[in-house]
Design an enzyme around this catalytic site. Structure first.
Site, PDB file in Angstrom:
ATOM      1  N   CYS A  68       0.808  -1.226   0.000  1.00  0.00           N
ATOM      2  CA  CYS A  68       0.000   0.000   0.000  1.00  0.00           C
ATOM      3  C   CYS A  68       0.842   1.278   0.000  1.00  0.00           C
ATOM      4  O   CYS A  68       0.624   2.170  -0.841  1.00  0.00           O
ATOM      5  CB  CYS A  68      -0.956  -0.001   1.190  1.00  0.00           C
ATOM      6  SG  CYS A  68      -0.181  -0.387   2.774  1.00  0.00           S
ATOM      7  N   HIS A 127      -2.476   6.687   4.254  1.00  0.00           N
ATOM      8  CA  HIS A 127      -1.054   6.772   4.575  1.00  0.00           C
ATOM      9  C   HIS A 127      -0.460   8.063   4.011  1.00  0.00           C
ATOM     10  O   HIS A 127      -0.931   8.589   3.000  1.00  0.00           O
ATOM     11  CB  HIS A 127      -0.293   5.601   3.941  1.00  0.00           C
ATOM     12  CG  HIS A 127      -0.599   4.263   4.550  1.00  0.00           C
ATOM     13  ND1 HIS A 127      -1.317   4.104   5.707  1.00  0.00           N
ATOM     14  CD2 HIS A 127      -0.255   3.005   4.139  1.00  0.00           C
ATOM     15  CE1 HIS A 127      -1.408   2.809   5.986  1.00  0.00           C
ATOM     16  NE2 HIS A 127      -0.770   2.122   5.048  1.00  0.00           N
TER      17      HIS A 127
END
Length: 327
Positions: free
Chosen positions: A126, A239
């Site tokens: 990710c 993130h």
């Protein structure tokens, strides 16, 4: 109409895969698979519901694509079954990412690699996806030789348990109760933990090495060198990454910004600093604070944010499937 299966459909990434298929109005018959304890559970899809099935050769038969949102161990167990069914397996685990004959794909960057598959395509890590989305347009101007990155990773990257642990710890602190942890190695509420993944002999963690190992494969830069520190932060979703990098040739800030602004899937942000809150629940990567690296004449630095459940996992897998459907 295509036939699509989702392994691990009841988890956060599996649920998001189902939502992405619906959002994009993909004409598909969808079958959902999960562990035995979830068999029979019904999940909403469009105007109806789909019952979760067990993973068996009979239930996989006839599928065109299978999207995997399960652990490495289960992915390895299910791969032969998917192959036997004749479906293309798009796997979100890290089990096969570095195998030489398995394409590792972010469609906007190296979609053509997906066409070289032998029945399986890997979805990258990710934080690697989000970082490479920010750097890829600059790498097209001049190859990148070195990256120094720090990732600031949301608790949902550890699954539903990570979200619950942060909530439970915040509530405990507010109520002056003892704080306990089981998902993370220390208290995550009001804290940062620079420890994601297991440690390797070189002192880095498995999560940190993904940035170099996977970045090389995605950008087609086999000699790329990366130093990465991965930090868990008390953020629910999305993130963030701080990256400094060196290019072979001198690239100006203006050239870098123009390339980012023109790159599909990126949003260049100039009027404020990109934040994880604003990138949540959508598929775009926000990139800002593009500036010179003061330690190297060919260096640049930037900050980027992206939703790791969507672009960092589920929607990237669905985009790979769409790429195959359209080529």
């Amino acid at each position: 109409m295509i036939k699509v299966g989702i392994l691990g459909a009841t988890g956060a990434v599996g649920r998001q895969m189902l939502e992405c298929i619906e959002e994009r109005n993909i004409d598909a018959e969808v079958r959902l698979f999960a562990s035995e304890r979830s068999v029979g559970k019904k999940m909403k899809y469009k105007d109806g519901e789909i019952a979760v099935q067990a993973v068996t050769p009979e239930n996989l038969a006839g599928l065109d694509y299978v999207l995997g949102a399960v652990s490495n161990a289960l992915s390895k167990e299910y791969r032969p079954l998917v192959k036997e069914a004749g479906a293309v397996y798009i796997d979100n685990s890290s089990a096969f990412r570095l195998e030489e004959d398995v394409p590792l794909v972010v469609p906007e960057i190296n979609g053509e690699d997906a066409l070289k598959h032998n029945g399986i395509i890997a979805n990258p890590n990710c934080s690697t996806i989000i970082t490479m989305m920010a750097l890829a347009p600059i790498a097209k101007i001049s190859p990148i030789t070195k990256i120094q990155a720090s990732t600031y990773q949301a608790v949902s990257g550890a699954g539903i348990g990570g979200l619950r642990e942060l909530n439970d710890q915040v509530n405990a602190i507010v109520n002056n109760e003892p704080v306990t942890n089981s998902v993370f190695p220390a208290q995550i509420a009001f804290n940062c933990i620079a420890e994601i993944g297991s440690y390797l002999d070189n002192g880095y963690t498995t999560e940190e090495m993904k940035m170099q190992n996977e970045g090389r494969k995605i950008l087609h830069l086999p000699d790329l060198k990366v130093t990465c520190t991965c930090v868990r932060v008390p953020v629910y979703r999305s993130h963030s990454i701080s990256a400094s990098f060196i290019t072979e040739d001198h690239v100006t800030v203006e050239q870098a910004e123009q390339a980012i602004a023109a790159f599909e899937g990126d949003v260049l942000v100039r009027d404020h600093v990109p934040q994880p809150l604003e990138t949540s629940n959508q598929d775009l990567v926000y990139v800002g604070r593009v500036r010179r690296d003061l330690t190297d004449d060919n260096g640049l630095a930037l900050w980027c944010c992206g939703d790791q459940i969507r672009k960092g996992a589920a929607s990237n897998a669905v985009s790979i499937m769409e790429y195959l459907m359209n080529h």
